[in-house]
Design an enzyme around this catalytic site. Structure first.
Site, short mmCIF file in Angstrom:
data_model
loop_
_atom_site.label_atom_id
_atom_site.label_comp_id
_atom_site.label_asym_id
_atom_site.label_seq_id
_atom_site.Cartn_x
_atom_site.Cartn_y
_atom_site.Cartn_z
N THR A 28 -5.68 36.89 2.87
CA THR A 28 -7.04 36.49 3.15
C THR A 28 -8.27 37.46 3.10
O THR A 28 -7.92 38.57 3.54
CB THR A 28 -7.10 35.81 4.52
OG1 THR A 28 -6.14 34.82 4.77
CG2 THR A 28 -8.48 35.19 4.94
N ASP A 81 -2.19 41.26 0.17
CA ASP A 81 -3.32 41.04 0.89
C ASP A 81 -4.05 42.18 1.08
O ASP A 81 -3.80 43.47 0.47
CB ASP A 81 -2.82 41.02 2.58
CG ASP A 81 -3.63 40.04 3.31
OD1 ASP A 81 -4.95 39.87 2.86
OD2 ASP A 81 -3.15 39.77 4.63
N GLY A 95 -7.62 41.68 10.10
CA GLY A 95 -8.08 40.89 10.91
C GLY A 95 -9.68 40.83 10.79
O GLY A 95 -10.26 39.91 11.67
N GLY A 97 -11.38 39.04 9.08
CA GLY A 97 -11.67 37.61 8.78
C GLY A 97 -10.94 36.53 9.77
O GLY A 97 -11.19 35.60 9.73
N GLU A 103 -1.29 36.44 8.83
CA GLU A 103 -1.06 37.28 8.14
C GLU A 103 0.08 38.25 8.31
O GLU A 103 1.17 38.75 7.61
CB GLU A 103 -2.28 38.35 7.90
CG GLU A 103 -3.33 37.66 7.08
CD GLU A 103 -4.83 38.53 7.27
OE1 GLU A 103 -5.74 38.37 6.68
OE2 GLU A 103 -4.73 39.61 7.91
#
Length: 220
Positions: A28, A81, A95, A97, A103
């Site tokens: 993400t 990622d 983190g 986001g 994740e």
């Protein structure tokens, strides 16, 4: 070269590691968004895809992918990622986001982890970026007090709820000299779902976009 170009270059470079019949885990964030935009280049190699967030799932579906549940695919071959900070030892803070728990779940389930990032994300010591911690709401005061004992100042991320229905505490003023030790200590605080230090299961390969070049670092 600006950060966006470095992000995209790192994302594109990671496509070389997508093998035939790959079960791919997708992270993400802004760098991963460039990955998703370019995944059609290797779509013929991808057997199935799992996603770490609602946002990435929507983007993948818009790109024509069917997103599976982790429990359905089992063990992803590869997880790609980004990171908010990453060291030469391939320890990360993630983190920013707010998707750190999902994740971390996919990362721990995967055979190989690739971190993609622009050059400003590479640091010597983690902690300048506030450490995100996903917390069950009723425990926020307890967790904040315990973090203060560890030397951190916790601030609730306002107007934000995780995909799991929890809150995020962003912790300032931590100088993370021993990432695995601090990762374990914070995860042992009652009410913490998980924290954004990724060191117990760190990246296997770091791909950094730097100007027009690509730099790669393997796990030591």
């Amino acid at each position: 070269m600006n950060n966006d170009h470095e992000k995209e270059n790192a994302a594109i470079a990671s496509l070389d590691y997508v093998t035939h019949d790959c079960i791919l885990g997708v992270g993400t964030g802004s760098t991963v968004n460039y990955l998703i935009e370019n995944l059609d280049r290797v779509k013929h190699k991808i057997k199935s895809v799992v996603s770490s967030s609602v946002d990435s799932t929507r983007r993948l579906q818009s790109a024509g992918f069917i997103v599976e549940e982790l429990s359905t695919v089992g063990k992803p071959d590869l997880y790609i990622d980004g990171a908010d900070e990453v060291t030469h030892h391939l320890h990360m803070i993630k983190g920013g986001g707010g998707a750190l728990t999902r994740e971390k779940i996919i990362a721990n389930a995967s055979q190989k982890i690739i971190c993609i990032a622009h050059s400003a994300k590479l640091v010597d010591i983690l902690g300048k970026f506030p450490l995100p911690i996903e917390v069950i709401p009723m425990a926020k005061s307890l967790v904040a007090r315990e973090l203060a004992i560890l030397g951190g100042q916790a601030e609730i991320r306002h107007d934000f709820i995780t995909d799991n229905g929890n809150i995020i505490l962003d912790v300032h003023n931590l100088k993370i000299l021993n990432p695995p030790d601090l990762e374990k200590k914070i995860n042992n605080i009652a009410g913490v779902v998980t924290n954004g230090i990724f060191s117990l299961r760190s990246a296997d390969l770091l791909i950094i976009g730097k100007d027009q070049e690509i730099e790669k670092y393997n796990k030591e």
